[in-house]
Write an enzyme that holds these catalytic residues in place. Sequence first.
Site, PDB file in Angstrom:
ATOM      1  N   LYS A  80      75.426  52.757  57.232  1.00 46.40           N
ATOM      2  CA  LYS A  80      74.066  53.267  56.727  1.00 46.40           C
ATOM      3  C   LYS A  80      74.287  54.146  55.021  1.00 46.40           C
ATOM      4  O   LYS A  80      74.638  54.521  55.455  1.00 46.40           O
ATOM      5  CB  LYS A  80      73.130  54.031  57.184  1.00 46.40           C
ATOM      6  CG  LYS A  80      71.071  54.509  56.921  1.00 46.40           C
ATOM      7  CD  LYS A  80      70.281  54.219  57.109  1.00 46.40           C
ATOM      8  CE  LYS A  80      68.810  54.685  57.058  1.00 46.40           C
ATOM      9  NZ  LYS A  80      68.202  54.908  58.625  1.00 46.40           N
ATOM     10  N   SER A 155      64.481  53.100  59.281  1.00 45.72           N
ATOM     11  CA  SER A 155      64.961  52.452  58.120  1.00 45.72           C
ATOM     12  C   SER A 155      66.477  51.861  58.039  1.00 45.72           C
ATOM     13  O   SER A 155      67.392  52.522  56.534  1.00 45.72           O
ATOM     14  CB  SER A 155      65.372  54.086  57.041  1.00 45.72           C
ATOM     15  OG  SER A 155      66.215  55.138  58.320  1.00 45.72           O
ATOM     16  N   SER A 179      64.046  54.266  63.478  1.00 45.30           N
ATOM     17  CA  SER A 179      65.071  53.606  62.321  1.00 45.30           C
ATOM     18  C   SER A 179      66.569  53.492  62.506  1.00 45.30           C
ATOM     19  O   SER A 179      66.837  52.630  61.909  1.00 45.30           O
ATOM     20  CB  SER A 179      65.256  54.893  61.765  1.00 45.30           C
ATOM     21  OG  SER A 179      64.044  55.495  61.223  1.00 45.30           O
TER      22      SER A 179
END
Length: 467
Positions: A80, A155, A179
């Site tokens: 990420k 996220s 997330s």
Amino acid sequence: MSDAITQLDASGIAELIAKRELSPVEVMQAHLDRIAEVNPRVNAIVTLADGALDTAKKAEQAVLSGALLGPLHGVPFTVKDSIDTADVLTQRGSPIFKGRVPEADATAVARMKASGAILLAKTNAPEFATSIETDNLLTGQTNNPWNLDYTPGGSSGGESAAIAAGMSPLGLGSDLSISTRGPAAHTGIVGLKATHGRVPLTGHWPRAPRRLWHIGPMARSVRDVALAYSIIAGPDGADGFSTLPPTIDLGTTRTRPLRVGWLASPGFFGPIHPEVAATVKAAAEALRGSGAEVEEVNLPLLSDTDTVSVLWQLHQMEAAPGFRKATEGHEDQIFRHAKLVLDGADTSIEDFVAGEQTVERLRDEFASYFQRYDVLLGPVTPFPATKHGLDDVIVDGKAWSAFQVMNATSPFSLTGLPAMTLRFGTSSDGLPIGVQIVSSWYAESTMFEAASRLESSSPVRDIRPVL
């Protein structure tokens, strides 16, 4: 052959590489080809790591030379874009950080590399890793590979979409309130938030509120997530919340049948879509069929507490100052996610203390619960993935804020309990539905046991999106 490789899980790839039945170069090229094929539609990958193919060639030479191999030798992984990667762009989903290249890897990334895994790419994240959707002004919107009109969540939506679409077998996401688990549920993969502090947060931004943030693995199988967890967990001498070695696991001493409590509707504050509730019930019956002792439970404090609001108040008190500092002088480069934080009301000290006391009561309730049960089974999200940009979601004829998607994940972020998700159903729109498994603090092995049982009986285990 490339399609077959990109459908393998990371553990399977590692096994074939160690047996010299598959080359790290073949594996890397297959995933690069897959990215070229489908990423223009999904937009999950935002940066390819320079030299990934060259590193794969070195990994191949190590295999041929008979060198001692790590558990993930030659396996590609993605990260990420809020997690630092040395010499590879880490832009945090914001034009403010465009072109930012860290000098050092985050601890979790360094440990993955030390296991033999090869950094393949960075994945999209919302601005400052703070949203239930994955889009930003710098690298755009990520689409759900099951239906491009739908969100993969946030996220860690870029990470989940990349893995679900076969562009990566394994990755690292991060979790503040939903997330890793929410995006995993929305895209049909496995996501983990271990006990808070198990995995050092060193190299992740934002850090505040650090007592709520987690870094966790995401993959297409429970065994991959368990393996990655065993690699990245443990103190690093830099994160003061990470103190216990992963060898301390309170779930390893159980000698009796697994005791499972489950809840769906009612269970958490807010709505639960009937298809989600039915999926949780089906998972409970599957665990019963595996020999577990299963019982429907009720936790009144959990159903009566708006944990999303509590988490928002705590986040505003601790994260907003860092957001203001990062965006000062860049007001024209702020997207809607950071605007929500910056424009939100400041949390009063009275509300902050009240929020902290609510968290303490939740911890007490869970401490009591885990005296009687080994696992809590419930929904991950109260409704399946939604179309992009929805402000409200209709459940049973009533409109609810899209932010209610965090109702069933926030309690375990606030309390630091380990929680993971895997797919166990499908919505009427053909979208994945996940279930969430929670164990007591520092009892990850129990959670993995329950997840493995569910995975082996899952009616949707081998279903993949078609792109």
